[in-house]
Design a protein around this motif. Structure first.
Motif, PDB file in Angstrom:
ATOM      1  N   GLY A 203      29.467  37.725  40.246  1.00  0.00           N
ATOM      2  CA  GLY A 203      30.851  38.075  40.588  1.00  0.00           C
ATOM      3  C   GLY A 203      31.036  39.580  40.516  1.00  0.00           C
TER       4      GLY A 203
ATOM      5  N   ASP B  42      30.730  37.173  48.356  1.00  0.00           N
ATOM      6  CA  ASP B  42      31.541  37.901  49.333  1.00  0.00           C
ATOM      7  C   ASP B  42      30.725  39.046  49.942  1.00  0.00           C
ATOM      8  OD1 ASP B  42      33.347  39.555  50.659  1.00  0.00           O
ATOM      9  OD2 ASP B  42      34.965  39.184  49.226  1.00  0.00           O
TER      10      ASP B  42
ATOM     11  N   ILE C 190      36.507  31.434  39.601  1.00  0.00           N
ATOM     12  CA  ILE C 190      37.608  31.129  40.525  1.00  0.00           C
ATOM     13  C   ILE C 190      38.669  30.341  39.760  1.00  0.00           C
ATOM     14  CG2 ILE C 190      36.303  31.137  42.688  1.00  0.00           C
ATOM     15  CD1 ILE C 190      36.104  28.057  42.429  1.00  0.00           C
TER      16      ILE C 190
HETATM   17  N1  LIG Z   1      41.774  38.406  35.721  1.00  0.00           N
HETATM   18  C1  LIG Z   1      42.072  37.798  34.573  1.00  0.00           C
HETATM   19  O1  LIG Z   1      43.221  37.842  34.099  1.00  0.00           O
HETATM   20  C2  LIG Z   1      40.998  37.085  33.826  1.00  0.00           C
HETATM   21  C3  LIG Z   1      41.290  36.690  32.493  1.00  0.00           C
HETATM   22  C4  LIG Z   1      40.312  36.027  31.777  1.00  0.00           C
HETATM   23  C5  LIG Z   1      39.092  35.753  32.342  1.00  0.00           C
HETATM   24  N2  LIG Z   1      38.830  36.122  33.632  1.00  0.00           N
HETATM   25  C6  LIG Z   1      37.520  35.795  34.168  1.00  0.00           C
HETATM   26  O2  LIG Z   1      36.876  36.998  34.517  1.00  0.00           O
HETATM   27  C7  LIG Z   1      35.914  36.732  35.547  1.00  0.00           C
HETATM   28  C8  LIG Z   1      36.116  37.741  36.663  1.00  0.00           C
HETATM   29  O3  LIG Z   1      37.413  37.565  37.212  1.00  0.00           O
HETATM   30  P1  LIG Z   1      38.216  38.743  37.921  1.00  0.00           P
HETATM   31  O4  LIG Z   1      39.575  38.728  37.376  1.00  0.00           O
HETATM   32  O5  LIG Z   1      37.395  39.966  37.881  1.00  0.00           O
HETATM   33  O6  LIG Z   1      38.308  38.122  39.392  1.00  0.00           O
HETATM   34  P2  LIG Z   1      37.988  38.707  40.844  1.00  0.00           P
HETATM   35  O7  LIG Z   1      38.510  37.668  41.766  1.00  0.00           O
HETATM   36  O8  LIG Z   1      38.469  40.102  40.951  1.00  0.00           O
HETATM   37  O9  LIG Z   1      36.391  38.728  40.875  1.00  0.00           O
HETATM   38  C9  LIG Z   1      35.643  37.559  40.923  1.00  0.00           C
HETATM   39  C10 LIG Z   1      34.403  37.805  41.747  1.00  0.00           C
HETATM   40  O10 LIG Z   1      33.614  36.610  41.684  1.00  0.00           O
HETATM   41  C11 LIG Z   1      33.154  36.336  42.993  1.00  0.00           C
HETATM   42  N3  LIG Z   1      32.903  34.907  43.125  1.00  0.00           N
HETATM   43  C12 LIG Z   1      33.806  33.901  43.114  1.00  0.00           C
HETATM   44  N4  LIG Z   1      33.200  32.730  43.333  1.00  0.00           N
HETATM   45  C13 LIG Z   1      31.887  33.005  43.489  1.00  0.00           C
HETATM   46  C14 LIG Z   1      30.753  32.210  43.765  1.00  0.00           C
HETATM   47  N5  LIG Z   1      30.833  30.880  43.954  1.00  0.00           N
HETATM   48  N6  LIG Z   1      29.553  32.817  43.864  1.00  0.00           N
HETATM   49  C15 LIG Z   1      29.445  34.153  43.714  1.00  0.00           C
HETATM   50  N7  LIG Z   1      30.475  34.952  43.474  1.00  0.00           N
HETATM   51  C16 LIG Z   1      31.686  34.386  43.352  1.00  0.00           C
HETATM   52  C17 LIG Z   1      34.273  36.793  43.921  1.00  0.00           C
HETATM   53  O11 LIG Z   1      33.802  36.986  45.254  1.00  0.00           O
HETATM   54  C18 LIG Z   1      34.710  38.073  43.230  1.00  0.00           C
HETATM   55  O12 LIG Z   1      33.954  39.175  43.695  1.00  0.00           O
HETATM   56  C19 LIG Z   1      36.163  35.294  35.993  1.00  0.00           C
HETATM   57  O13 LIG Z   1      35.199  34.465  35.392  1.00  0.00           O
HETATM   58  C20 LIG Z   1      37.538  34.985  35.440  1.00  0.00           C
HETATM   59  O14 LIG Z   1      37.712  33.629  35.207  1.00  0.00           O
HETATM   60  C21 LIG Z   1      39.762  36.798  34.375  1.00  0.00           C
END
Ligand SMILES: NC(=O)c1ccc[n+]([C@@H]2O[C@H](COP(=O)([O-])OP(=O)(O)OC[C@H]3O[C@@H](n4cnc5c(N)ncnc54)[C@H](O)[C@@H]3O)[C@@H](O)[C@H]2O)c1
Length: 262
Positions: free
Chosen positions: A12, A38, A92
């Motif tokens: 990711g 992506d 996701i």
């Molecule tokens: N944003 C928040 O508030 C938050 C809070 C707690 C935990 N998280 C966790 O942090 C992690 C990152 O989230 P983020 O906020 O940076 O989100 P984001 O959507 O900005 O980034 C997620 C990335 O993962 C990639 N991705 C999604 N599904 C994929 C797949 N099947 N194969 C390969 N790549 C894939 C997407 O293309 C994207 O580049 C996630 O695991 C999310 O659950 C986020």
């Protein structure tokens, strides 16, 4: 933190927290293997890294599909002899209410957020053993211990499962010197949250956080790099909350807490 000439794999990696980890480690001299599904975002990342003279191996991979992970490791990472740090950040959300959660939603969210982290780690154990850093950090969520605000039941369940995976992997892999930890971020302002949260909600959430603001992706990245670095050499199987104090909140506002003591 010592990442110079190390190999850091980030899933990711093309957005949000994963991107911030990749940038921070690259700044410290690491070569980054970036897994993301992506292709467009990966290309933008490649150009950004090129401009900064940082080393990047972009790999288009679906973390929700174990064959795709297998191919990425066998083919795209064929020239890599060791991995020092693996950061499982791909994730996701699905937002349906409990009764409206479909089998597809449930299975896809578990496949990416939980099973994908398992397969990445399991398939990378030989490379981690061959590395020097021997560290893994799983990106869980405060939702793992409470209830997700952005996602639905599948997200809460997947992140809770990720903490179980972290503990069990840490216990078994300690025998080969691999440390496995998790971070539990609170609300982080990234594409994932921007997609679903209005400006009003953003401010409302910020007002609930004792330190008064959403986290930035870099706030989380710095904690991940600490857990992945030699400074944390005796830390394994733990969970680090990075939430501006949100998990300390009892439900009453700080103002009413103060009033009760005046
Ligand atoms: N944003 C928040 O508030 C938050 C809070 C707690 C935990 N998280 C966790 O942090 C992690 C990152 O989230 P983020 O906020 O940076 O989100 P984001 O959507 O900005 O980034 C997620 C990335 O993962 C990639 N991705 C999604 N599904 C994929 C797949 N099947 N194969 C390969 N790549 C894939 C997407 O293309 C994207 O580049 C996630 O695991 C999310 O659950 C986020």
């Amino acid at each position: 933190m010592e990442f110079n000439k190390q190999t850091v794999v980030v899933t990711g990696a093309a957005s949000g927290i994963g991107y911030a980890v990749a940038q921070a480690a690259a700044r410290l001299g690491a070569q980054i293997v970036a897994f993301d599904r992506d292709a467009v975002a990966l290309e933008a990342m490649r150009l950004d890294f090129e401009r900064n003279n940082w080393v990047l191996i972009p790999v288009e991979t679906d973390i929700g599909d174990q064959q795709s992970i297998r191919r990425a490791i066998a083919i795209d990472m064929a020239a890599i002899t060791g991995v020092d740090l693996l950061v499982n950040s791909a994730g996701i959300v699905s937002r349906g209410l409990f009764e409206a959660t479909t089998a597809d939603d449930w299975e896809r969210v578990l496949a990416v957020n939980l099973s994908g982290s398992f397969y990445c780690l399991q398939q990378m154990v030989p490379l981690l053993k061959a590395g020097v850093g021997r560290a893994v950090v799983n990106v869980a969520s405060l939702a793992a211990k409470r209830v997700s605000y952005t996602g639905g039941v599948s997200y809460t369940a997947a992140k809770a499962g990720l903490l179980g995976l972290t503990r069990h992997a840490a216990f078994e892999l300690a025998s080969v010197g691999i440390r496995v930890n998790a971070v539990c971020p609170g609300p982080v302002w990234t594409a994932m949250t921007q997609r679903h949260i209005s400006e009003d909600e953003r401010q409302q959430v910020a007002s609930m956080i004792p330190l008064g603001d959403w986290l930035s992706p870099d706030d989380v990245a710095q904690a991940i790099l600490f857990l992945g670095s030699p400074a944390a050499r005796m830390i394994t199987g733990t969970t680090l909350d990075i939430d501006g104090g949100l998990s300390l909140v009892t439900g009453a506002s700080f103002e009413s807490y103060q009033r009760a003591r005046q």
